[in-house]
Design an enzyme around this catalytic site. Structure first.
Site, mmCIF file in Angstrom:
data_model
loop_
_atom_site.group_PDB
_atom_site.id
_atom_site.type_symbol
_atom_site.label_atom_id
_atom_site.label_comp_id
_atom_site.label_asym_id
_atom_site.label_seq_id
_atom_site.Cartn_x
_atom_site.Cartn_y
_atom_site.Cartn_z
ATOM 1 N N GLY A 1 0.799 -1.226 0.000
ATOM 2 C CA GLY A 1 0.000 0.000 0.000
ATOM 3 C C GLY A 1 0.825 1.267 0.000
ATOM 4 N N ASP A 2 1.571 1.503 1.064
ATOM 5 C CA ASP A 2 2.415 2.704 1.130
ATOM 6 C C ASP A 2 3.838 2.327 1.509
ATOM 7 O OD1 ASP A 2 1.886 2.042 3.769
ATOM 8 O OD2 ASP A 2 1.603 4.101 4.432
#
Length: 132
Positions: free
Chosen positions: A52-53
């Site tokens: 995701g990040d």
């Protein structure tokens, strides 16, 4: 004999951007992070978004000064987050927590070690890097 380094980066402050401005704004932030990180790396280094990040940087062909070189790269990574990010018409702050593993072991072992070091960086206050 050369060694490799893995820097495991997890963004600090990304979830509020996604929550406040939506996933499209979050995607813009990720693209800008990748652009900034990619712009400071050597051509032979590898940058990948792994979650995701989360991003990973692979630095290869390191010699006996590996720790000094990798520390400079980590400092540059932290510095690219100093300017605000223009996301969805708003100036947003992001930072990153970085875990670092250096060695001649296989990449999977180094990735796991760098991931664990990244969690230590978060525990120690975020916006910093920790070594394995």
């Amino acid at each position: 004999q050369t060694r490799i380094a893995i820097l495991f980066l997890d963004l600090d402050g990304f979830k509020p951007i996604n929550d406040r401005f939506g996933h499209e704004a979050g995607d813009q932030a990720l693209v800008e992070v990748a652009r900034r990180l990619g712009g400071m790396l050597r051509q032979e280094d590898t940058l990948a978004r792994v979650g995701g990040d989360e991003f990973v940087i692979l630095i290869s062909d390191l010699t006996d000064n590996a720790e000094r070189v990798v520390a400079k790269v980590a400092e540059k990574c932290l510095a690219i987050f100093a300017p605000e990010f223009a996301i969805a018409g708003h100036d947003c702050r992001l930072s990153t927590s970085i875990g670092i593993a250096v060695g001649d072991a296989d990449g999977e072992q180094l990735l796991i070690a760098a991931d664990l070091a990244m969690y230590r960086a978060k525990e120690q206050g975020r916006g910093r890097y920790c070594w394995t």
